[in-house]
Design a protein around this motif. Structure first.
Motif, PDB file in Angstrom:
ATOM      1  N   HIS A 163     -19.661  70.868   6.273  1.00  0.00           N
ATOM      2  CA  HIS A 163     -20.318  69.838   7.220  1.00  0.00           C
ATOM      3  C   HIS A 163     -19.555  68.500   6.985  1.00  0.00           C
ATOM      4  N   GLY A 164     -18.804  68.267   8.110  1.00  0.00           N
ATOM      5  CA  GLY A 164     -18.119  67.173   8.225  1.00  0.00           C
ATOM      6  C   GLY A 164     -16.706  67.231   7.282  1.00  0.00           C
ATOM      7  N   SER A 165     -16.326  65.974   6.743  1.00  0.00           N
ATOM      8  CA  SER A 165     -15.265  65.779   6.138  1.00  0.00           C
ATOM      9  C   SER A 165     -15.283  66.282   4.542  1.00  0.00           C
ATOM     10  N   VAL A 166     -16.805  66.122   4.221  1.00  0.00           N
ATOM     11  CA  VAL A 166     -16.725  66.345   2.479  1.00  0.00           C
ATOM     12  C   VAL A 166     -17.570  67.389   2.225  1.00  0.00           C
ATOM     13  N   GLY A 167     -18.882  67.958   3.117  1.00  0.00           N
ATOM     14  CA  GLY A 167     -19.418  69.053   2.951  1.00  0.00           C
ATOM     15  C   GLY A 167     -20.859  68.612   2.399  1.00  0.00           C
TER      16      GLY A 167
END
Length: 371
Positions: free
Chosen positions: A285-289
């Motif tokens: 999810h997105g750049s980090v999770g």
């Protein structure tokens, strides 16, 4: 019984006593005080070995971004031209057009021993005089994410050492749980989340590991497993020289929320049913999770045999209510809880985690939850 709270926050760190004062005169702040290793001390109190990520208030100076680096003579600032950087993550920057990726950090991490009461509800003492800072070139960009295990009457602590030389796992040792001696590198480049079992197996030290790399291979389409970072195991005659087991450990399964990666969390502790361990799973999810905590039970005599894998219903998830009063300090865009230690406390476990890469979270969980 379940009881959740933050025990240590960024504002609890006294930066006037930071090791970075030996060289860095410019204003800094605590980006996060999180991911604490957890151990029971001889006096019955608990130790949180807190990762303090200390960052410059003004990381950009003119046309350059600056990174903090340890040297034997003190700390200094390296300058990187802005035109050659991608700056999209508050924790790091990347050099453009480089393969493999080359990163720089916006903070430098050091470890702060925080002694808390035996029930994990009060801070007893913050041991600034025993802080662990970089002390070798293989960790000149920081010492991160301590994990502590009591084995054979002494404390073994793994950390991640960060440098341009390598991203490695180093080992510290203590005979009293508070004073640690660096023993050197035990796992080389990017083998993270190393945790020693709290006790030997067949007379040998046992550990969880997680090798990282740039290339992973796909399982057959009909397989229940997902490729990518997984939890492996290794054994050692002395705690310093490690041989990986030939058999696989814990892998991410299709259809679960751990689709991006998994890795070790708490040190495995022996129960009547086997070795209980808490680990983290990351949903893309997105750049980090999104980081959550799950748990597993391993065979007492052969931990490569997984007796139970609870990878669908999370044991812990990020709790925004816990960080409501420090929400102005949040910098990650997705929910993160990262479990880093466990201690026995009668009918329940005391579980230590990093919440939002920002603060130290304590959760009391009944042992019945693991039945």
């Amino acid at each position: 019984m379940t009881d959740d709270y933050l025990i240590f926050r960024p504002d609890d760190v006294d930066l006037t006593r930071s090791p970075l004062r030996r060289g860095i005169g410019e204003p800094t702040y605590v980006l996060g005080a999180f991911n604490p290793g957890l151990a029971r001390l001889p006096n019955g109190n608990l130790l949180l070995m807190v990762r303090v990520a200390e960052a410059l208030r003004e990381p950009v100076d003119g046309d350059c971004a600056r990174a903090i680096r340890w040297t034997p003579d003190g700390y200094l600032l390296d300058r990187h031209p802005l035109h050659g950087l991608d700056i999209g993550d508050p924790r790091q920057f990347a050099l453009k057009d480089r393969h493999p990726r080359l990163l720089g950090l916006t903070s430098l991490s050091w470890l702060l021993p925080v002694e808390i009461s035996g029930d994990a509800r009060e801070i007893v003492k913050v041991h600034y005089e025993k802080a662990i800072e970089p002390s070798a070139s293989f960790m000149d960009y920081g010492v991160e994410d301590a994990r502590i295990s009591l084995v054979g009457g002494s404390w073994w602590m793994t950390v991640c050492g960060v440098s341009a030389e390598r991203h490695c796992t180093a080992m510290y040792h203590s005979v009293n749980g508070l004073d640690y001696k660096l023993l050197g590198i035990v796992l080389d480049h990017q083998n993270k989340d190393m945790l020693l079992f709290e006790g030997k197996v067949g007379g040998k030290f046992m550990a969880l590991t997680r090798p990282l790399g740039e290339v992973y291979f796909a399982y057959p389409e009909h397989s229940e497993w997902l490729g990518g970072p997984s939890i492996n195991m290794a054994q050692s005659p002395d705690g310093l020289h490690w041989k990986p087991l030939d058999t696989p450990g814990i892998r991410a399964r299709k259809g679960t929320s751990s689709s991006q990666r998994i890795g070790g969390g708490s040190q495995p502790v022996l129960t009547p049913a086997g070795w209980m361990m808490i680990y983290h799973g990351v949903e893309k999810h997105g750049s980090v999770g999104i980081y959550r905590s799950f748990w597993a039970l391993l065979d007492r005599d052969d931990p490569s045999k997984i007796l139970r894998l609870e990878d669908e219903i999370p044991l812990l998830e990020a709790n925004p209510e816990l960080t409501a009063d420090i929400a102005h300090q949040m910098y990650l865009p997705t929910p993160v809880v990262f479990t880093t230690g466990v201690a026995e406390a009668g009918d329940h476990y005391i579980v230590a985690s990093g919440e939002a890469d920002l603060a130290c979270r304590i959760t009391h969980i009944s042992k019945e939850r693991f039945a």
